[in-house]
Design a protein around this motif. Structure first.
Motif, PDB file in Angstrom:
ATOM      1  N   THR A  53       0.665  -1.210  -0.014  1.00 18.93           N
ATOM      2  CA  THR A  53      -0.006   0.064  -0.010  1.00 18.93           C
ATOM      3  C   THR A  53       0.881   1.249  -0.258  1.00 18.93           C
ATOM      4  OG1 THR A  53      -1.827  -1.048   1.138  1.00 18.93           O
ATOM      5  CG2 THR A  53      -1.561   1.216   1.301  1.00 18.93           C
ATOM      6  N   ASP A  56       2.377   1.666  -3.381  1.00 19.91           N
ATOM      7  CA  ASP A  56       1.575   2.238  -4.163  1.00 19.91           C
ATOM      8  C   ASP A  56       1.223   3.617  -4.089  1.00 19.91           C
ATOM      9  OD1 ASP A  56       1.353  -0.233  -5.637  1.00 19.91           O
ATOM     10  OD2 ASP A  56      -0.511  -0.665  -4.739  1.00 19.91           O
ATOM     11  N   GLN A  57       1.218   3.995  -2.755  1.00 16.11           N
ATOM     12  CA  GLN A  57       0.500   5.522  -2.418  1.00 16.11           C
ATOM     13  C   GLN A  57       1.870   6.558  -2.501  1.00 16.11           C
ATOM     14  OE1 GLN A  57      -1.138   5.075   1.370  1.00 16.11           O
ATOM     15  NE2 GLN A  57      -3.250   4.528   0.573  1.00 16.11           N
TER      16      GLN A  57
END
Length: 123
Positions: A53, A56-57
């Motif tokens: 996560t 990706d962020q």
């Protein structure tokens, strides 16, 4: 738990397994061993999800901040360049050919409106 390269590694305990000197770790029952392994795997999976996560962020956040900063800088520069009073005459200057074409279109539009009004009265 996987490291940054995705390889699994094991946590190692000190010689006493984290228990005070002179004491040995109590033997785990089969159920406790299964529950411990399950919890270890769940924690490992959770950290993998969190790592993915964040991976990706972070690029999205960087791009968002860069784009917004660039937009603000460009907008400020444009506004400061466009609102100089000595440029108003130059920016608002209308070429004579364009002015004549605009006036011709305005006359044609008023003629069309008058014709539409007359046709509306006849019908």
């Amino acid at each position: 738990m996987p490291d940054a390269n995705g390889d699994d590694y094991e946590f190692s305990r000190d010689d006493n397994g984290g228990f005070p000197l002179g004491e040995e770790a109590p033997a785990l029952t089969e159920r406790e061993a299964l529950e411990t392994e399950l919890i270890r795997r769940l924690i490992s999976s959770y950290f993998n999800i969190v790592r993915e996560t964040i991976a990706d962020q972070v690029p999205k956040a960087v791009m968002y901040l860069l784009v917004n900063h660039s937009k603000d800088v460009v907008q400020n520069r444009l506004v400061s360049e466009l609102y100089k009073e000595d440029l108003f005459q130059e920016l608002l200057y209308e070429d004579d050919a364009i002015k004549a074409e605009r006036e011709k279109c305005e006359k044609l539009l008023s003629t069309y409106k008058e014709a539409a009004k007359i046709i509306g009265e006849v019908l």
